[in-house]
Design a protein around this motif. Structure first.
Motif, short mmCIF file in Angstrom:
data_model
loop_
_atom_site.label_atom_id
_atom_site.label_comp_id
_atom_site.label_asym_id
_atom_site.label_seq_id
_atom_site.Cartn_x
_atom_site.Cartn_y
_atom_site.Cartn_z
N VAL A 39 0.83 -1.22 0.00
CA VAL A 39 0.00 0.00 0.00
C VAL A 39 0.86 1.26 0.00
N ARG A 42 2.25 2.07 -3.36
CA ARG A 42 1.21 2.56 -4.25
C ARG A 42 0.91 4.03 -3.98
N GLU A 43 0.82 4.37 -2.69
CA GLU A 43 0.50 5.76 -2.33
C GLU A 43 1.65 6.70 -2.69
N LYS A 46 2.01 7.30 -6.38
CA LYS A 46 0.96 8.21 -6.85
C LYS A 46 1.34 9.66 -6.57
N GLU B 27 -4.95 14.31 -12.80
CA GLU B 27 -5.89 13.60 -11.92
C GLU B 27 -6.58 12.46 -12.65
N GLY B 30 -4.37 9.73 -12.65
CA GLY B 30 -4.45 9.09 -11.34
C GLY B 30 -5.55 8.04 -11.28
N GLU B 31 -6.67 8.32 -11.97
CA GLU B 31 -7.76 7.31 -12.00
C GLU B 31 -7.31 6.05 -12.71
N TYR B 33 -4.28 5.08 -12.96
CA TYR B 33 -3.29 4.48 -12.07
C TYR B 33 -3.98 3.61 -11.01
N GLU B 34 -5.02 4.16 -10.41
CA GLU B 34 -5.73 3.41 -9.37
C GLU B 34 -6.34 2.12 -9.92
N ILE B 35 -6.81 2.21 -11.16
CA ILE B 35 -7.44 1.02 -11.76
C ILE B 35 -6.42 -0.06 -12.02
N TYR B 37 -2.88 -0.20 -11.09
CA TYR B 37 -1.66 -0.40 -10.29
C TYR B 37 -1.53 -1.85 -9.82
N GLN B 38 -2.60 -2.34 -9.21
CA GLN B 38 -2.52 -3.65 -8.58
C GLN B 38 -2.20 -4.75 -9.59
#
Lengths: 289, 193
Positions: A39, A42-43, A46, B27, B30-31, B33-35, B37-38
């Motif tokens: 985590v 990841r943060e 970002k 930004e 960033g969306e 990225y969030e989708i 990353y994992q």
């Protein structure tokens, strides 16, 4: 002692090889795969990627040459990997380098005209007053041409407003209200399909067996296939519905089963709370319009 | 939006809009990225079996994606497929630079673990990874194969990708991928004997 002919031996060896290959394939298919998450990384990543560009607009600054960019990446990694006691010394410099690189990527154009126009409309007090419905203002469409932008927006289940924005002065110059016609029924076949998908869920089956009833199926759309003005003051919106919600009602409670009509599967089942907002406001989603 | 490399038309359209916004708006990136990353991190982990290296590969992937997104041209291929390709290329480049050998084993990485503020998480992740003995054994043998076989086997069996998705990720024809899979599994079988 059994004697084998040569061709039998080759056949047996080939069969043996095939079995081992099948076993290996089964092993590959069934091996437990690690799924991990760091985590903090990841943060942090970002922050490096996104927030380093915040407010960094430096017109006239030349983009960083490729070689320096590689150095910036290297510095970024050192910052991400460095022990805490070194990070304190290196983080400031690394962040500055990375932020300068990332700002160079974004400084030329800044936000696009469409984003600017949408922002002007959202912040216009007259539009905020004119819009009916509740919730956030949703920008449905932006069309920029020859220094003017046409922005269609709405809020919750209210009417649509079309605003003309002068991009030179960034001001709304004219608005038109359209009564919204945006909630067509799903075709019966799609409704039946949605119900069948919902009934494949064990929880839904249990509810039905307990006497629950299926409510009116309504669509969720994530894009608009067509938008036309009808009779001068009615905006007809044709959604592209790939999902639907099947309400299941029992003893005054409602469960909402969200199904994906294309992938024929259930996205989620939610028990609606008594103090939650209106069903349609919550689930008549207009994301990504 | 789910991190997938095979999307329906409506989801593809929605992603296209997001990518266009991301080309000018951090930004919006960033969306994305969030989708993704994992799945990119876990893909890198499955290719490398090394937590720290997987983190580095993930970082490089998103940095490169951010740097190149303004030149990205939408071709009705999910954005995730492009990220997978960047990550795969980075992994291959890494091993080429290292002469085809992994730079460190899991045990060595444990000794090199940094004392940064997410070192604890990395240590836990390494421990968790070390419990997947069967996967690590398969990976060890897989790592001895040419990278083209590693790619297809990882995507097919560890990432559970369909052939259609692999076509988009690797930019190869379906027949080529099937052929690589067939030969790759055969070579892996030989290594495991």
């Amino acid at each position: 002692m059994q004697l084998f002919k040569r061709r039998d031996i080759i056949f047996i060896r080939a069969q043996g090889k095939k079995m081992k290959k099948d076993m290996l394939i089964r092993k590959l298919e069934n091996v437990e795969i690690p799924e991990l998450l760091i985590v903090s990384h990841r943060e942090k990543l970002k922050v490096v990627l996104i927030e380093g560009t915040a407010g960094m607009r430096r017109p006239g600054k030349a983009p960083m040459p490729a070689g320096d960019f590689i150095g910036a990446i290297s510095d970024a990694f050192n910052w991400l990997r460095a022990p805490a006691w070194r990070a304190a010394a290196a983080s400031g410099l690394a962040l500055f380098i990375v932020a300068a690189v990332l700002a160079a990527v974004f400084y030329v154009a800044g936000p696009s005209p469409a984003v600017i126009a949408a922002d002007v409309v959202k912040k216009d007090p007259a539009i905020q007053q004119r819009l009916t419905g509740s919730g956030e203002i949703i920008i449905v469409r932006v069309d920029v041409r020859d220094g003017m932008a046409s922005v269609v927006c709405c809020r919750g289940m209210g009417d649509f407003i079309e605003a003309d924005v002068d991009m030179n002065v960034r001001t709304v110059v004219q608005t038109r209200r359209y009564e919204g016609l945006f909630m067509p029924e799903l075709p019966q076949a799609e409704q039946d399909k949605a119900i069948q998908i919902a009934l494949s869920d064990i929880r839904v089956k249990d509810l039905i067996n307990s006497g629950a009833q299926i409510g009116r199926v309504f669509p969720i759309f994530s894009s608009i296939s067509n938008m036309t003005v009808v009779n001068g003051n009615i905006l007809k919106v044709t959604p592209a519905a790939s999902q639907a919600v099947v309400p299941v009602l029992l003893n005054g409670k409602t469960w909402l089963v969200q199904v994906d009509l294309e992938e024929m599967k259930i996205e989620r089942v939610i028990e609606q709370q008594s103090n939650s907002p209106n069903l349609f406001d919550m689930y008549y989603l207009r994301q990504n319009l | 939006m789910k991190p997938e490399t095979l999307l329906s038309d409506s989801k593809l359209k929605a992603e296209e809009e997001l990518v266009k916004r991301a080309q000018h708006n951090p930004e919006a990136f960033g969306e994305l990225y969030e989708i993704y990353y994992q799945c990119i991190f876990n893909f890198a982990l499955k290719r490398t079996a090394n937590v720290q290296l997987a983190l580095d590969i993930t970082s490089i992937t998103f940095l490169k994606a951010l740097n190149q997104i303004r030149k990205f041209r939408w071709r009705d291929v999910p954005f995730g497929a492009w990220l997978y390709r960047i990550a795969g290329n980075e992994i291959n480049d890494h091993y080429r630079r290292q002469g085809g050998k992994r730079i460190a084993s899991i045990e060595e990485i444990a000794e090199l673990a940094d004392t940064g503020d997410y070192a604890d998480e990395i240590n836990h992740a390494e421990e968790e990874l070390s419990r997947h003995e069967e996967f690590l054994l398969l990976h060890k043998k897989l790592a001895e194969l040419p990278e083209m076989y590693q790619e297809v086997i990882t995507l097919k069996f560890f990432e559970k990708k369909k052939i259609r998705e692999m076509v988009k990720i690797l930019g190869k024809k379906e027949g080529t991928i099937k052929s690589l899979l067939h030969r790759g599994v055969e070579k892996l079988r030989e290594k495991m004997q």
